[in-house]
Design an enzyme around this catalytic site. Structure first.
Site, short mmCIF file in Angstrom:
data_model
loop_
_atom_site.label_atom_id
_atom_site.label_comp_id
_atom_site.label_asym_id
_atom_site.label_seq_id
_atom_site.Cartn_x
_atom_site.Cartn_y
_atom_site.Cartn_z
N CYS A 108 0.83 -1.20 0.00
CA CYS A 108 0.00 0.00 0.00
C CYS A 108 0.87 1.25 0.00
O CYS A 108 1.87 1.34 0.69
CB CYS A 108 -0.91 0.03 1.23
N PRO A 138 10.24 2.68 5.12
CA PRO A 138 11.49 2.08 4.65
C PRO A 138 11.86 0.85 5.47
O PRO A 138 11.38 0.65 6.59
CB PRO A 138 12.51 3.21 4.85
N ILE A 139 12.77 0.05 4.89
CA ILE A 139 13.21 -1.16 5.58
C ILE A 139 14.61 -0.98 6.17
O ILE A 139 15.30 -1.95 6.42
CB ILE A 139 13.17 -2.38 4.65
N GLN A 141 15.56 -0.28 9.09
CA GLN A 141 15.75 -0.92 10.40
C GLN A 141 16.01 -2.42 10.25
O GLN A 141 16.80 -2.99 11.01
CB GLN A 141 14.53 -0.69 11.28
N ASP A 165 -4.19 0.91 11.60
CA ASP A 165 -4.98 0.16 10.63
C ASP A 165 -6.48 0.25 10.90
O ASP A 165 -7.28 -0.25 10.10
CB ASP A 165 -4.56 -1.32 10.63
#
Length: 422
Positions: free
Chosen positions: A119, A125-126, A128, A309
């Site tokens: 989505c 971001p990845i 971490q 969510d």
């Protein structure tokens, strides 16, 4: 392209069952890569994201199939030799595909994984994930849209790592990687979502030594190998929450079966604050929407706070409140894309950065609307149920990523809702 057509304004009455949690099933299925053999994951929803992950594991050489006579069981046969690559064609539609990175590195010592999609609700971001895996001894390069990772020493090594910010998939990825690392790993500032605890339970069932999953500090002692997985995933708390909000809409009376009350505390607090009657019943929760909702202020936060969510779904309820509510989104930027579509239905919402001011109106009226992401699409379905007249929700492929045939679950409650194949 499919669309959902709703004739709104009809009271909802009855019970609805909750499916297994997509966000628990995906990491648990990815964890199967940690061990050769035949795995079984139960209570798995039949959703687009789950099918995509199945295709990805199939591309790697695994056999993935739904159980005969039990479509909620996924069986996997993981070979000794797995192709350690997740191509863009499969990863681009689903952010959770990055969950294969940790298991591949831990078991095979190498991985090539495309940067993820999913989505469009912020950068997410990845970094971490990559920082933590580097701390475990991985060498990582970003090249041509791919994460190319290897373990020069052959095996990852335990470490102490503190996440800069809480990340659910980051916590899960590193938990899986550390399960086969040499030595002890301590992870701090971890995500505390129930899905993280569920993955921890699944890893323990495989023979991993994991303590503290579901808290902000997780301890993992690596083991030489793991055994095949047998696990039933927890119920989907976001699907359950969506149905709870449906029950809180004026004039409705809905029992949500199979939901875990402890997972819904932040939402239930807000539903009671708006005036809905929420009671525990055997196997679930019953919600009665008694009259026009009262306005409330909501601030999203990582678990156990109010879940981001559920922000869009609760906004629908507040659009009908007798007064003005304030919603502050702290988790993701750009997560008010549903607002313009709600305005098309007659809602009065003003957005300033991460804050939405929702001035309640007496009623909504049906109109064609377009889904922008998974939870926004669920919110538009709820709005269509509450609105007078006909609402058409377009681009429901977003909806199908996270809700298992939602129209078939709502129709027995009295909803006049149908899917039109396109």
């Amino acid at each position: 392209m499919d669309k959902i057509v709703i004739e709104g304004g009809v009271p909802l009455r009855g019970s609805v069952d909750v499916s297994g949690a997509k966000n628990a099933a995906l990491p648990v299925i990815a964890a199967a890569l940690l061990a050769e053999g035949e795995h079984e994951v139960r209570n798995v929803p039949d959703l687009a994201d789950v099918r995509t992950l199945g295709k990805l594991l199939g591309h790697m050489g695994c056999e993935v199939a739904r159980g005969e006579g039990d479509r909620r069981t996924v069986r996997l046969r993981v070979p000794a030799a797995v192709a350690p690559e997740a191509p863009y064609e499969l990863v681009k539609t689903m952010r959770a595909s990055v969950l294969v990175l940790g298991p591949l590195l831990a078991r095979l010592g190498r991985a090539r994984v495309s940067l993820p999609g999913g989505c469009a609700i912020g950068a997410r971001p990845i970094d971490q994930h990559l920082k933590a895996l580097t701390a475990l001894g991985a060498e990582i390069r970003l090249e041509h849209g791919y994460v190319n990772a290897s373990v020069p020493r052959g095996r990852l090594r335990g470490t102490v790592f503190t996440f800069d910010a809480q990340t659910v998939t980051g916590t899960e990825n590193v938990m899986m990687a550390a399960a086969l690392a040499d030595g002890e790993t301590v992870l701090r500032n971890c995500a505390r979502e129930p899905e993280v605890k569920d993955l921890g339970d699944a890893l323990v069932a495989m023979g991993a030594l994991v303590e503290g999953a579901g808290t902000d500090e997780i301890w993992i002692e690596g083991v030489p190998s793991l055994r095949p997985l047998s696990h039933a995933v927890i119920p989907d708390r976001i699907e359950a929450g969506t149905f709870l909000v449906a029950g809180a809409l004026p004039g409705n009376d809905v029992t949500v079966r199979g939901c875990v009350a402890a997972h819904q505390e932040a939402l239930v607090e807000k539903l009671r604050a708006v005036g809905a009657e929420v009671t525990k019943v055997e196997g679930g929760l019953r919600v009665v929407g008694d009259g026009r909702p009262r306005p409330v202020d909501v601030r999203t936060a990582p678990h156990p706070g109010f879940p981001t969510d559920m922000q869009a779904q609760l906004m629908v309820l507040l659009c009908l409140a007798d007064g003005t509510s304030r919603i502050t989104e702290t988790v993701f930027e750009n997560r008010f894309m549903h607002v313009q579509e709600l305005i098309r239905l007659g809602a009065h919402v003003e957005v300033d950065g991460r804050v939405a001011m929702v001035k309640g109106v007496p009623e909504l009226s049906g109109a064609p609307v377009m889904a922008s992401d998974l939870r926004a699409s669920a919110a538009l379905v709820l709005a269509g149920l509450a609105a007078s007249g006909t609402t058409e929700v377009l681009r429901v492929y977003h909806l199908d990523r996270g809700y298992e045939r939602i129209e078939e679950k709502l129709a027995p409650l009295g909803a006049r809702i149908r899917r039109v194949r396109g």
